[in-house]
Design a protein around this motif. Structure first.
Motif, mmCIF file in Angstrom:
data_model
loop_
_atom_site.group_PDB
_atom_site.id
_atom_site.type_symbol
_atom_site.label_atom_id
_atom_site.label_comp_id
_atom_site.label_asym_id
_atom_site.label_seq_id
_atom_site.Cartn_x
_atom_site.Cartn_y
_atom_site.Cartn_z
ATOM 1 N N PHE A 103 0.827 -1.201 0.000
ATOM 2 C CA PHE A 103 0.000 0.000 0.000
ATOM 3 C C PHE A 103 0.866 1.258 0.000
ATOM 4 C CE2 PHE A 103 -2.062 3.377 2.487
ATOM 5 C CZ PHE A 103 -3.143 3.655 1.659
ATOM 6 N N VAL A 104 1.872 1.295 0.874
ATOM 7 C CA VAL A 104 2.771 2.446 0.961
ATOM 8 C C VAL A 104 3.467 2.674 -0.379
ATOM 9 C CG1 VAL A 104 4.929 3.262 2.024
ATOM 10 C CG2 VAL A 104 3.098 2.348 3.458
ATOM 11 N N ALA A 105 3.950 1.599 -0.994
ATOM 12 C CA ALA A 105 4.626 1.709 -2.291
ATOM 13 C C ALA A 105 3.657 2.171 -3.380
ATOM 14 C CB ALA A 105 5.272 0.383 -2.668
ATOM 15 N N SER A 106 2.440 1.663 -3.358
ATOM 16 C CA SER A 106 1.439 2.036 -4.345
ATOM 17 C C SER A 106 1.066 3.513 -4.239
ATOM 18 C CB SER A 106 0.188 1.167 -4.182
ATOM 19 O OG SER A 106 -0.822 1.575 -5.060
ATOM 20 N N VAL A 107 0.900 4.011 -3.019
ATOM 21 C CA VAL A 107 0.585 5.428 -2.823
ATOM 22 C C VAL A 107 1.727 6.289 -3.362
ATOM 23 C CG1 VAL A 107 0.245 7.243 -1.084
ATOM 24 C CG2 VAL A 107 -0.995 5.086 -0.892
ATOM 25 N N ALA A 108 2.958 5.892 -3.087
ATOM 26 C CA ALA A 108 4.111 6.650 -3.573
ATOM 27 C C ALA A 108 4.152 6.653 -5.101
ATOM 28 C CB ALA A 108 5.405 6.072 -3.006
ATOM 29 N N GLU A 109 3.900 5.509 -5.709
ATOM 30 C CA GLU A 109 3.937 5.399 -7.167
ATOM 31 C C GLU A 109 2.852 6.218 -7.845
ATOM 32 O OE1 GLU A 109 5.573 0.789 -7.439
ATOM 33 O OE2 GLU A 109 3.525 1.249 -7.987
ATOM 34 N N THR A 110 1.664 6.211 -7.272
ATOM 35 C CA THR A 110 0.522 6.834 -7.946
ATOM 36 C C THR A 110 0.314 8.292 -7.594
ATOM 37 O OG1 THR A 110 -1.007 6.020 -6.249
ATOM 38 C CG2 THR A 110 -0.704 4.642 -8.210
ATOM 39 N N THR A 111 0.810 8.734 -6.439
ATOM 40 C CA THR A 111 0.546 10.113 -6.008
ATOM 41 C C THR A 111 1.795 10.922 -5.710
ATOM 42 O OG1 THR A 111 0.450 9.630 -3.630
ATOM 43 C CG2 THR A 111 -1.600 9.333 -4.901
ATOM 44 N N GLY A 112 2.913 10.252 -5.464
ATOM 45 C CA GLY A 112 4.118 10.953 -5.038
ATOM 46 C C GLY A 112 4.131 11.244 -3.551
ATOM 47 N N ILE A 113 3.111 10.796 -2.831
ATOM 48 C CA ILE A 113 3.027 11.020 -1.387
ATOM 49 C C ILE A 113 3.738 9.875 -0.682
ATOM 50 C CG2 ILE A 113 1.489 11.195 0.617
ATOM 51 C CD1 ILE A 113 -0.601 12.393 -1.332
ATOM 52 N N MET A 114 4.694 10.226 0.152
ATOM 53 C CA MET A 114 5.467 9.225 0.874
ATOM 54 C C MET A 114 4.856 8.988 2.255
ATOM 55 S SD MET A 114 7.690 8.657 -1.443
ATOM 56 C CE MET A 114 8.963 7.704 -0.678
#
Length: 152
Positions: free
Chosen positions: A71-82
């Protein structure tokens, strides 16, 4: 946050996703004690201004499941939010699960998620394998990576 929201006269309900081993009673007591310490003993009680949501601590502090890391990786990939895998990632995933499973809990159609930190949890190596295993692994490089995605 719940106290300051209340003091502004806001009618917006605050929700807190608990991702540690403490109970909601612990946090309600803490907020109520803070209220007393601020001289607000006669004002509203914590239970009236904050909705504490338990059940999202996962396996425990600094232990993330594959689902949480993905989930954390997916959020970073799709939104740029870490999001970090220790607290903030678990809280964001918990919020989304609550929005799906208990939508009646939230009023309105706009939700603000406050990212309260945890950035240093990104650098403990916990996500290295998750990122390396993802199909789109070239989108995110760990800061320790020797590969560069920048060009001049």
């Amino acid at each position: 946050m719940g106290i300051s929201n209340y003091l502004t006269g806001s009618r917006i309900r605050c929700h807190a996703i608990i991702v540690c081993d403490q109970t909601k009673a612990y946090f309600y007591d803490h907020i109520d004690q803070t209220r007393v310490d601020m001289g607000l003993a006669d004002s509203v009680k914590a239970v009236e201004i904050v909705d504490m949501i338990e059940g999202y601590q996962g396996k425990g502090y600094n232990i993330s499941t594959k689902e949480e890391r993905d989930f954390v990786a997916s959020v970073a990939e799709t939104t740029g939010i870490m999001l970090d895998p220790i607290y903030t990632g678990k809280a964001a995933l918990g919020m989304l699960q609550e929005l799906h499973d208990n939508p009646h809990r939230f009023k309105g159609n706009r939700i603000l998620f406050l990212h309260t930190g945890g950035l240093f949890g990104m650098y403990n190596g916990q996500l290295n394998t998750t990122i390396a295993d993802r199909e789109q692994k070239n989108i995110i490089n760990m800061w320790t990576s020797t590969e560069s995605t920048c060009t001049d």
